[in-house]
Design a protein around this motif. Sequence first.
Motif, PDB file in Angstrom:
ATOM      1  N   THR A   1       0.803  -1.228   0.000  1.00  0.00           N
ATOM      2  CA  THR A   1       0.000   0.000   0.000  1.00  0.00           C
ATOM      3  C   THR A   1       0.832   1.272   0.000  1.00  0.00           C
ATOM      4  O   THR A   1       0.284   2.354  -0.155  1.00  0.00           O
ATOM      5  CB  THR A   1      -0.953   0.021   1.207  1.00  0.00           C
ATOM      6  N   GLY A   2       2.140   1.146   0.132  1.00  0.00           N
ATOM      7  CA  GLY A   2       3.017   2.317   0.166  1.00  0.00           C
ATOM      8  C   GLY A   2       3.337   2.822  -1.230  1.00  0.00           C
ATOM      9  O   GLY A   2       2.461   2.909  -2.092  1.00  0.00           O
ATOM     10  N   ASP A   3       4.603   3.120  -1.448  1.00  0.00           N
ATOM     11  CA  ASP A   3       5.062   3.690  -2.711  1.00  0.00           C
ATOM     12  C   ASP A   3       4.747   2.768  -3.879  1.00  0.00           C
ATOM     13  O   ASP A   3       5.196   1.618  -3.913  1.00  0.00           O
ATOM     14  CB  ASP A   3       6.559   3.952  -2.619  1.00  0.00           C
ATOM     15  N   ASP A   4       3.975   3.254  -4.846  1.00  0.00           N
ATOM     16  CA  ASP A   4       3.587   2.413  -5.980  1.00  0.00           C
ATOM     17  C   ASP A   4       4.787   2.033  -6.851  1.00  0.00           C
ATOM     18  O   ASP A   4       4.817   0.966  -7.456  1.00  0.00           O
ATOM     19  CB  ASP A   4       2.481   3.053  -6.813  1.00  0.00           C
ATOM     20  N   LYS A   5       5.805   2.873  -6.875  1.00  0.00           N
ATOM     21  CA  LYS A   5       7.009   2.549  -7.652  1.00  0.00           C
ATOM     22  C   LYS A   5       7.754   1.354  -7.047  1.00  0.00           C
ATOM     23  O   LYS A   5       8.282   0.511  -7.771  1.00  0.00           O
ATOM     24  CB  LYS A   5       7.918   3.764  -7.748  1.00  0.00           C
ATOM     25  N   SER A   6       7.800   1.288  -5.727  1.00  0.00           N
ATOM     26  CA  SER A   6       8.457   0.151  -5.060  1.00  0.00           C
ATOM     27  C   SER A   6       7.725  -1.149  -5.352  1.00  0.00           C
ATOM     28  O   SER A   6       8.354  -2.174  -5.626  1.00  0.00           O
ATOM     29  CB  SER A   6       8.520   0.377  -3.544  1.00  0.00           C
ATOM     30  N   LEU A   7       6.404  -1.111  -5.305  1.00  0.00           N
ATOM     31  CA  LEU A   7       5.624  -2.307  -5.620  1.00  0.00           C
ATOM     32  C   LEU A   7       5.846  -2.728  -7.069  1.00  0.00           C
ATOM     33  O   LEU A   7       6.029  -3.917  -7.359  1.00  0.00           O
ATOM     34  CB  LEU A   7       4.138  -2.081  -5.347  1.00  0.00           C
ATOM     35  N   ALA A   8       5.884  -1.777  -7.987  1.00  0.00           N
ATOM     36  CA  ALA A   8       6.132  -2.094  -9.398  1.00  0.00           C
ATOM     37  C   ALA A   8       7.501  -2.744  -9.561  1.00  0.00           C
ATOM     38  O   ALA A   8       7.646  -3.723 -10.303  1.00  0.00           O
ATOM     39  CB  ALA A   8       6.022  -0.836 -10.246  1.00  0.00           C
ATOM     40  N   LYS A   9       8.514  -2.237  -8.860  1.00  0.00           N
ATOM     41  CA  LYS A   9       9.855  -2.821  -8.935  1.00  0.00           C
ATOM     42  C   LYS A   9       9.870  -4.258  -8.427  1.00  0.00           C
ATOM     43  O   LYS A   9      10.536  -5.116  -9.003  1.00  0.00           O
ATOM     44  CB  LYS A   9      10.849  -1.970  -8.140  1.00  0.00           C
ATOM     45  N   ILE A  10       9.133  -4.519  -7.351  1.00  0.00           N
ATOM     46  CA  ILE A  10       9.057  -5.884  -6.813  1.00  0.00           C
ATOM     47  C   ILE A  10       8.405  -6.808  -7.833  1.00  0.00           C
ATOM     48  O   ILE A  10       8.883  -7.921  -8.078  1.00  0.00           O
ATOM     49  CB  ILE A  10       8.303  -5.905  -5.470  1.00  0.00           C
ATOM     50  N   LEU A  11       7.304  -6.362  -8.431  1.00  0.00           N
ATOM     51  CA  LEU A  11       6.637  -7.197  -9.430  1.00  0.00           C
ATOM     52  C   LEU A  11       7.540  -7.457 -10.630  1.00  0.00           C
ATOM     53  O   LEU A  11       7.568  -8.562 -11.172  1.00  0.00           O
ATOM     54  CB  LEU A  11       5.329  -6.556  -9.884  1.00  0.00           C
ATOM     55  N   LEU A  12       8.292  -6.464 -11.041  1.00  0.00           N
ATOM     56  CA  LEU A  12       9.162  -6.606 -12.206  1.00  0.00           C
ATOM     57  C   LEU A  12      10.410  -7.439 -11.926  1.00  0.00           C
ATOM     58  O   LEU A  12      10.747  -8.332 -12.698  1.00  0.00           O
ATOM     59  CB  LEU A  12       9.585  -5.225 -12.716  1.00  0.00           C
ATOM     60  N   ALA A  13      11.094  -7.138 -10.829  1.00  0.00           N
ATOM     61  CA  ALA A  13      12.406  -7.736 -10.572  1.00  0.00           C
ATOM     62  C   ALA A  13      12.383  -8.881  -9.567  1.00  0.00           C
ATOM     63  O   ALA A  13      13.361  -9.590  -9.420  1.00  0.00           O
ATOM     64  CB  ALA A  13      13.365  -6.656 -10.092  1.00  0.00           C
ATOM     65  N   GLY A  14      11.270  -9.049  -8.844  1.00  0.00           N
ATOM     66  CA  GLY A  14      11.201 -10.096  -7.833  1.00  0.00           C
ATOM     67  C   GLY A  14      11.651  -9.590  -6.480  1.00  0.00           C
ATOM     68  O   GLY A  14      11.864  -8.399  -6.277  1.00  0.00           O
ATOM     69  N   LEU A  15      11.817 -10.536  -5.559  1.00  0.00           N
ATOM     70  CA  LEU A  15      12.148 -10.176  -4.185  1.00  0.00           C
ATOM     71  C   LEU A  15      12.808 -11.351  -3.499  1.00  0.00           C
ATOM     72  O   LEU A  15      12.415 -12.497  -3.693  1.00  0.00           O
ATOM     73  CB  LEU A  15      10.857  -9.797  -3.438  1.00  0.00           C
ATOM     74  N   ARG A  16      13.821 -11.055  -2.727  1.00  0.00           N
ATOM     75  CA  ARG A  16      14.382 -12.076  -1.845  1.00  0.00           C
ATOM     76  C   ARG A  16      14.565 -11.452  -0.481  1.00  0.00           C
ATOM     77  O   ARG A  16      14.790 -10.258  -0.354  1.00  0.00           O
ATOM     78  CB  ARG A  16      15.663 -12.657  -2.412  1.00  0.00           C
ATOM     79  N   GLY A  17      14.456 -12.243   0.525  1.00  0.00           N
ATOM     80  CA  GLY A  17      14.385 -11.738   1.891  1.00  0.00           C
ATOM     81  C   GLY A  17      15.707 -11.746   2.598  1.00  0.00           C
ATOM     82  O   GLY A  17      16.717 -12.070   2.013  1.00  0.00           O
ATOM     83  N   PRO A  18      15.634 -11.360   3.845  1.00  0.00           N
ATOM     84  CA  PRO A  18      14.418 -11.063   4.605  1.00  0.00           C
ATOM     85  C   PRO A  18      13.833  -9.689   4.256  1.00  0.00           C
ATOM     86  O   PRO A  18      14.495  -8.856   3.670  1.00  0.00           O
ATOM     87  CB  PRO A  18      14.895 -11.097   6.055  1.00  0.00           C
ATOM     88  N   ILE A  19      12.579  -9.516   4.649  1.00  0.00           N
ATOM     89  CA  ILE A  19      11.855  -8.272   4.419  1.00  0.00           C
ATOM     90  C   ILE A  19      11.108  -7.938   5.705  1.00  0.00           C
ATOM     91  O   ILE A  19      10.700  -8.842   6.444  1.00  0.00           O
ATOM     92  CB  ILE A  19      10.887  -8.413   3.218  1.00  0.00           C
ATOM     93  N   HIS A  20      10.959  -6.667   5.992  1.00  0.00           N
ATOM     94  CA  HIS A  20      10.199  -6.236   7.167  1.00  0.00           C
ATOM     95  C   HIS A  20       8.809  -5.811   6.735  1.00  0.00           C
ATOM     96  O   HIS A  20       8.665  -4.981   5.836  1.00  0.00           O
ATOM     97  CB  HIS A  20      10.912  -5.090   7.883  1.00  0.00           C
ATOM     98  N   VAL A  21       7.796  -6.378   7.376  1.00  0.00           N
ATOM     99  CA  VAL A  21       6.399  -6.042   7.115  1.00  0.00           C
ATOM    100  C   VAL A  21       5.739  -5.771   8.452  1.00  0.00           C
ATOM    101  O   VAL A  21       5.760  -6.627   9.350  1.00  0.00           O
ATOM    102  CB  VAL A  21       5.655  -7.185   6.380  1.00  0.00           C
ATOM    103  N   ALA A  22       5.179  -4.574   8.591  1.00  0.00           N
ATOM    104  CA  ALA A  22       4.488  -4.177   9.823  1.00  0.00           C
ATOM    105  C   ALA A  22       5.362  -4.416  11.053  1.00  0.00           C
ATOM    106  O   ALA A  22       4.899  -4.912  12.068  1.00  0.00           O
ATOM    107  CB  ALA A  22       3.152  -4.899   9.943  1.00  0.00           C
ATOM    108  N   GLY A  23       6.648  -4.091  10.925  1.00  0.00           N
ATOM    109  CA  GLY A  23       7.559  -4.213  12.050  1.00  0.00           C
ATOM    110  C   GLY A  23       8.072  -5.613  12.332  1.00  0.00           C
ATOM    111  O   GLY A  23       8.837  -5.819  13.266  1.00  0.00           O
ATOM    112  N   GLU A  24       7.678  -6.571  11.532  1.00  0.00           N
ATOM    113  CA  GLU A  24       8.107  -7.957  11.732  1.00  0.00           C
ATOM    114  C   GLU A  24       9.041  -8.371  10.598  1.00  0.00           C
ATOM    115  O   GLU A  24       8.756  -8.121   9.423  1.00  0.00           O
ATOM    116  CB  GLU A  24       6.887  -8.890  11.748  1.00  0.00           C
TER     117      GLU A  24
END
Length: 90
Positions: free
Chosen positions: A20-43
């Motif tokens: 729900t944050g920066d739409d550019k960051s979400l677009a980058k994740i969809l395009l390039a993928g993601l590997r962790g760890p990642i912080h979500v809601a402080g976790e």
Amino acid sequence: MQIQRMPNLGAPLAGSEWVTGDDKSLAKILLAGLRGPIHVAGEEIKLPLEMPGLMQNPEMDDKALAAIATYLRNEWGNKAPAVKPETVAQ
């Protein structure tokens, strides 16, 4: 909001500032993928596998990726503005 997760499936999408944050960051994740760890809601979430990006998929154009991002941003209780194809193209 209490985030509920299913073990070993990845980061939650409901209530995620990555969704729900920066739409550019979400677009980058969809395009390039993601590997962790990642912080979500402080976790800290340790992703069991790398999420592949959709950039190489010939079926996914900017309009389709913008539609996916908009869906994620407005499902599971999320409320965020639509993502434009132009944002994905950038």
